[in-house]
Write a protein that holds these residues in place. Sequence first.
Motif, short mmCIF file in Angstrom:
data_model
loop_
_atom_site.label_atom_id
_atom_site.label_comp_id
_atom_site.label_asym_id
_atom_site.label_seq_id
_atom_site.Cartn_x
_atom_site.Cartn_y
_atom_site.Cartn_z
N ARG A 165 54.76 59.62 53.24
CA ARG A 165 54.07 60.89 53.01
C ARG A 165 54.48 61.46 51.66
O ARG A 165 55.60 61.29 51.20
CB ARG A 165 54.47 61.93 54.07
N SER A 166 53.57 62.19 51.04
CA SER A 166 53.91 62.93 49.82
C SER A 166 53.66 64.40 50.11
O SER A 166 52.86 64.76 50.97
CB SER A 166 53.05 62.48 48.64
N ARG A 167 54.38 65.24 49.37
CA ARG A 167 54.15 66.68 49.49
C ARG A 167 54.51 67.33 48.17
O ARG A 167 55.28 66.79 47.38
CB ARG A 167 54.91 67.29 50.65
N GLU A 168 53.93 68.48 47.94
CA GLU A 168 54.20 69.23 46.72
C GLU A 168 54.96 70.50 47.04
O GLU A 168 54.79 71.08 48.12
CB GLU A 168 52.90 69.59 46.01
N TYR A 169 55.80 70.90 46.11
CA TYR A 169 56.52 72.17 46.23
C TYR A 169 56.73 72.70 44.82
O TYR A 169 56.62 71.98 43.84
CB TYR A 169 57.85 71.99 46.97
#
Length: 129
Positions: free
Chosen positions: A80-84
């Motif tokens: 999974r990828s996620r942005e912050y």
Amino acid sequence: MYQNKVTLIGFLGNDAEVRANNNRSFTTLSLATKSSYKDKKSGEYVSHTEWHRCVVFGKLSEFAATLTKGAHIQVEGELRSREYVSKKANAKQRIWEVRVDSILKLDRAEKAAPEEQEQSELLLEEEVA
């Protein structure tokens, strides 16, 4: 048909870390995998270590929290990828992590205490006699 499945075998670089976000607790693991290849120019083997951020939720998170640095494990899950928004750079950052579905501990079982070994040896001798 789509499939997003990752299997990693490696060693933990740190003790498992329990965290909470939005009243939901989870455990993060830092898993190291190694690979090597032969450099075409020098002919020498070059070793490379890759670090993987693994996130564990639910009941499995409780087990994952007991894992310590150096543990040899296999994890299976989904990439999974996620942005912050980074506080340091004040910009969006994207990270990739494995959302873990299963963990298999590959460490060898610890040896029994000496007195337990003696007892089991005596039982074997009695059975043979």
